[in-house]
Scaffold this motif. Structure first.
Motif, PDB file in Angstrom:
ATOM      1  N   VAL A 120     -78.221  17.217  98.784  1.00  0.00           N
ATOM      2  CA  VAL A 120     -78.607  18.527  98.258  1.00  0.00           C
ATOM      3  C   VAL A 120     -78.245  18.634  96.781  1.00  0.00           C
ATOM      4  O   VAL A 120     -79.041  19.112  95.956  1.00  0.00           O
ATOM      5  CB  VAL A 120     -77.924  19.650  99.063  1.00  0.00           C
ATOM      6  N   LYS A 121     -77.050  18.158  96.423  1.00  0.00           N
ATOM      7  CA  LYS A 121     -76.608  18.220  95.031  1.00  0.00           C
ATOM      8  C   LYS A 121     -77.525  17.393  94.133  1.00  0.00           C
ATOM      9  O   LYS A 121     -77.910  17.833  93.042  1.00  0.00           O
ATOM     10  CB  LYS A 121     -75.170  17.725  94.931  1.00  0.00           C
ATOM     11  N   ALA A 122     -77.867  16.191  94.581  1.00  0.00           N
ATOM     12  CA  ALA A 122     -78.742  15.323  93.783  1.00  0.00           C
ATOM     13  C   ALA A 122     -80.134  15.940  93.636  1.00  0.00           C
ATOM     14  O   ALA A 122     -80.745  15.871  92.563  1.00  0.00           O
ATOM     15  CB  ALA A 122     -78.832  13.947  94.431  1.00  0.00           C
ATOM     16  N   ALA A 123     -80.640  16.557  94.710  1.00  0.00           N
ATOM     17  CA  ALA A 123     -81.966  17.163  94.650  1.00  0.00           C
ATOM     18  C   ALA A 123     -81.984  18.358  93.700  1.00  0.00           C
ATOM     19  O   ALA A 123     -82.945  18.566  92.950  1.00  0.00           O
ATOM     20  CB  ALA A 123     -82.410  17.593  96.044  1.00  0.00           C
ATOM     21  N   ARG A 124     -80.904  19.155  93.701  1.00  0.00           N
ATOM     22  CA  ARG A 124     -80.826  20.277  92.773  1.00  0.00           C
ATOM     23  C   ARG A 124     -80.793  19.818  91.320  1.00  0.00           C
ATOM     24  O   ARG A 124     -81.429  20.420  90.452  1.00  0.00           O
ATOM     25  CB  ARG A 124     -79.589  21.109  93.088  1.00  0.00           C
ATOM     26  N   GLU A 125     -80.054  18.755  91.061  1.00  0.00           N
ATOM     27  CA  GLU A 125     -79.982  18.223  89.702  1.00  0.00           C
ATOM     28  C   GLU A 125     -81.344  17.684  89.263  1.00  0.00           C
ATOM     29  O   GLU A 125     -81.759  17.879  88.112  1.00  0.00           O
ATOM     30  CB  GLU A 125     -78.924  17.115  89.630  1.00  0.00           C
ATOM     31  N   GLU A 199     -89.688  20.043  96.738  1.00  0.00           N
ATOM     32  CA  GLU A 199     -89.880  19.644  98.123  1.00  0.00           C
ATOM     33  C   GLU A 199     -88.689  18.835  98.634  1.00  0.00           C
ATOM     34  O   GLU A 199     -88.236  19.016  99.774  1.00  0.00           O
ATOM     35  CB  GLU A 199     -91.170  18.834  98.254  1.00  0.00           C
ATOM     36  N   GLU A 200     -88.168  17.949  97.791  1.00  0.00           N
ATOM     37  CA  GLU A 200     -86.988  17.158  98.180  1.00  0.00           C
ATOM     38  C   GLU A 200     -85.795  18.071  98.427  1.00  0.00           C
ATOM     39  O   GLU A 200     -85.046  17.886  99.398  1.00  0.00           O
ATOM     40  CB  GLU A 200     -86.657  16.152  97.086  1.00  0.00           C
ATOM     41  N   LEU A 201     -85.610  19.078  97.569  1.00  0.00           N
ATOM     42  CA  LEU A 201     -84.505  20.015  97.750  1.00  0.00           C
ATOM     43  C   LEU A 201     -84.669  20.809  99.042  1.00  0.00           C
ATOM     44  O   LEU A 201     -83.691  21.040  99.776  1.00  0.00           O
ATOM     45  CB  LEU A 201     -84.423  20.954  96.548  1.00  0.00           C
ATOM     46  N   LYS A 202     -85.886  21.219  99.337  1.00  0.00           N
ATOM     47  CA  LYS A 202     -86.129  21.969 100.561  1.00  0.00           C
ATOM     48  C   LYS A 202     -85.761  21.147 101.786  1.00  0.00           C
ATOM     49  O   LYS A 202     -85.094  21.643 102.709  1.00  0.00           O
ATOM     50  CB  LYS A 202     -87.601  22.379 100.621  1.00  0.00           C
ATOM     51  N   ARG A 203     -86.185  19.878 101.807  1.00  0.00           N
ATOM     52  CA  ARG A 203     -85.857  19.025 102.954  1.00  0.00           C
ATOM     53  C   ARG A 203     -84.343  18.800 103.053  1.00  0.00           C
ATOM     54  O   ARG A 203     -83.770  18.814 104.157  1.00  0.00           O
ATOM     55  CB  ARG A 203     -86.579  17.692 102.830  1.00  0.00           C
TER      56      ARG A 203
END
Length: 572
Positions: A120-125, A199-203
């Motif tokens: 989640v942290k990586a997707a947010r960044e 989309e990655e963050l949502k998943r």
């Protein structure tokens, strides 16, 4: 691998214990613990799609040593599944000993939770960086626009003076144009990156929300056995709701051809929650949960005959029913595939008639995404249907002249009842209903109004007089005329329909007089429509501007009865 707790609910559906397993294993051995338990992830490989449910088949291949093994199917859908119909099969020399399912509690391990937090942290960044980059490109485009305005302003101010350097202005405009094109392409790329990151963050957030929580999951267990090592190909089948298909057609008319092109298609509704990727699809008209049987017999009675009350004047739609035409029947005015794949998709489906059901095996594998908002259109077959075109008018209900196509189903398929999109000369006309048509059967399609022919209907007169020596009878005479005119450059024939009253009392006599031209004499008309009081003429109209382009039909109706007999109103 996830840990699976002991099942909280288990329903044993089938346990086929072999009394002699290939001559070696006994029933006692088959009931013992398996030699291995294997969790497998399967995918949908085959689907038999019925009108309201789908038979889904998942297939997995696994290499196993000889003995008894239990395959644990996970990742199965939880909702809208008829698990009572679960079945399993396996390729030889393996045999299925039993299949059951359970609702298990699934817990995500703590270590997996930390991994999901990092995801989640990586997707947010990633999303933050993409949005910053998009903002920078948008600002560059805004600045470049200001530069373009300045160049245009300077050129306008120097216009007509020696200080205007046309070459320099052209170079500046070319620079602005080139830079704008490059920035616009970069913006499209960055916007795609923003969508992918979102989309990655949502998943990742969805997976994180589930971490550390106990959830229910459907798990199917299949026991198989063999005395030899080898690869076992195991299939698991079950019925899934929230899916189905409806027949649909595209019928194309070319005025110069004696046939019409018919495209037979299926409109597939797939709302199972999982995509069907590269599956083998069969369409069926059967209903697996509704076995057919004879209908109930209802009692019948004999009673005194009663004359029904007089009918009121019919509306245009009810008159259409009288003439045998349902309301609405008249219509108003993969990318990157190889040539071989395209050719395969254009082949007709294989049809099988099972007596009470028909199945269509599509010739190539298909992909159908799950979508509750739309449906997927798939081709079943295409064929050319022999067609005769007939112009029909019923001016008592509608002054229009309509084109009717009488078609023959020359395919080997049963045409199921469904919607048909109509095209004439490449133009879409609208849609109409097609009833079920057997192979070799006839059916008709209405293509709407032909504006090149005009029709008017007129009541010329109505009079009632006394009859008989002492005036003991009454006779009402109504005279009619229909005028037709052809405005097209081609000669045509028009089928004209009207009606006369039909007597329901032996004291009321209804006759046709002064009919010109004569009514139709074909046997089908005489045996069916004529006895119901319907009138039919076939009128030939010459091309516009020539003798015979306009024709008239004249007739009168005489209704005779005793003077004291009150009758229902005579419609015009």
């Amino acid at each position: 691998m996830r840990s699976i707790d002991l099942p909280t609910v288990r329903f044993t559906l089938a346990l086929l214990v072999c009394a002699s397993f290939l001559g070696v294993a006994s029933a006692t051995h088959a009931a013992t613990d398996p030699d291995g338990v294997h969790e497998v992830r399967s995918s949908v490989d085959k689907v038999v799609l019925y009108r309201g449910v789908a038979s889904v088949e998942r297939i997995v291949e696994i290499e196993l040593e000889s003995g008894i093994h239990e395959l644990v199917f996970t990742g199965l859908p939880m909702e809208d599944v008829d698990w009572d119909g679960i079945r399993a099969s396996v390729t030889a020399p393996w045999q299925v000993l039993g299949v059951d399912y359970s609702i298990d509690q699934v817990v995500t391990p703590e270590g997996g939770r930390k991994t999901l937090e990092a995801a989640v942290k990586a997707a947010r960044e990633r999303l933050r960086r993409a949005e910053l980059e998009r903002k920078g490109v948008e600002e560059d485009l805004l600045l470049l626009g200001m530069v373009g305005v300045r160049v245009a302003s300077d050129a306008s101010g120097d216009a007509g003076t020696p200080s205007l350097d046309l070459e320099a202005v052209r170079a500046q405009f070319e620079f602005v144009r080139t830079q704008r094109s490059a920035l616009q392409k970069e913006l499209l790329s960055v916007e795609q990156e923003v969508r992918d990151a979102a989309e990655e963050l949502k998943r990742a957030e969805q997976a994180f929300d589930k971490a550390g929580w106990t959830e229910k999951e459907i798990v199917a267990r299949v026991r198989i056995a063999s005395t030899t090592d080898g690869v076992a190909k195991v299939s698991l089948r079950y019925l899934k709701l929230s899916s189905g298909w409806e027949p649909t057609y595209s019928i194309r008319s070319d005025s110069t051809s004696k046939t019409m092109s018919v495209e037979y298609e299926a409109l597939v509704r797939q709302e199972t929650g999982e995509d069907w990727n590269d599956i083998e699809l069969t369409l069926s008209t059967a209903m697996p949960s509704e076995p057919s049987g004879p209908g109930e017999i209802t009692p019948v009675f004999v009673d005194r005959k009663r004359v029904p009350p007089p009918a009121s004047r019919k509306s245009a739609s009810s008159d259409s029913a009288v003439f045998g035409m349902s309301e609405g029947a008249m219509v108003g005015g993969s990318r990157g595939r190889s040539a071989q794949k395209v050719a395969e998709s254009m082949r007709n489906a294989m049809v099988a008639d099972g007596g009470t059901a028909v199945t269509f095996q599509l010739p190539t594998r298909v992909t159908i995404p799950t979508d509750s908002m739309s449906a997927t259109r798939l081709r079943i077959a295409g064929f050319d249907a022999p067609a005769s075109r007939v112009l029909v008018t019923r001016p008592v209900t509608d002054p229009g002249v309509y084109l009717r196509a009488d078609l023959v189903n020359k395919s080997s398929y049963v045409l199921l009842a469904g919607q048909a999109a109509l095209f004439a000369g490449g133009e879409y006309l609208g849609s109409t209903e097609v009833g079920e048509v057997p192979a070799g059967g006839d059916f008709e399609v209405w293509f709407g109004i032909d504006p090149s022919i005009t029709v008017t209907r007129e009541v010329l007169g109505r009079e009632t007089e006394r009859t008989g020596l002492l005036g003991g009878g009454r006779e009402t005479t109504i005279s009619y005329r229909i005028d037709l005119a052809n405005l097209s450059a081609q000669a045509v024939s028009v089928e004209v329909w009207d009606r006369r009253p039909v007597s329901r009392d032996e004291d009321i006599d209804v006759r046709m007089v002064d009919v010109s031209p004569e009514l139709a004499t074909d046997q089908t008309y005489l045996d069916t429509a004529a006895v119901r009081g319907l009138l039919k003429w076939t009128v030939d109209l010459a091309a516009a501007g020539t003798q015979g382009a306009s024709q008239s039909i004249n007739w009168s109706v005489r209704v005779s009865r005793p003077k004291d007999l009150e009758i229902t109103p005579i419609p015009e």
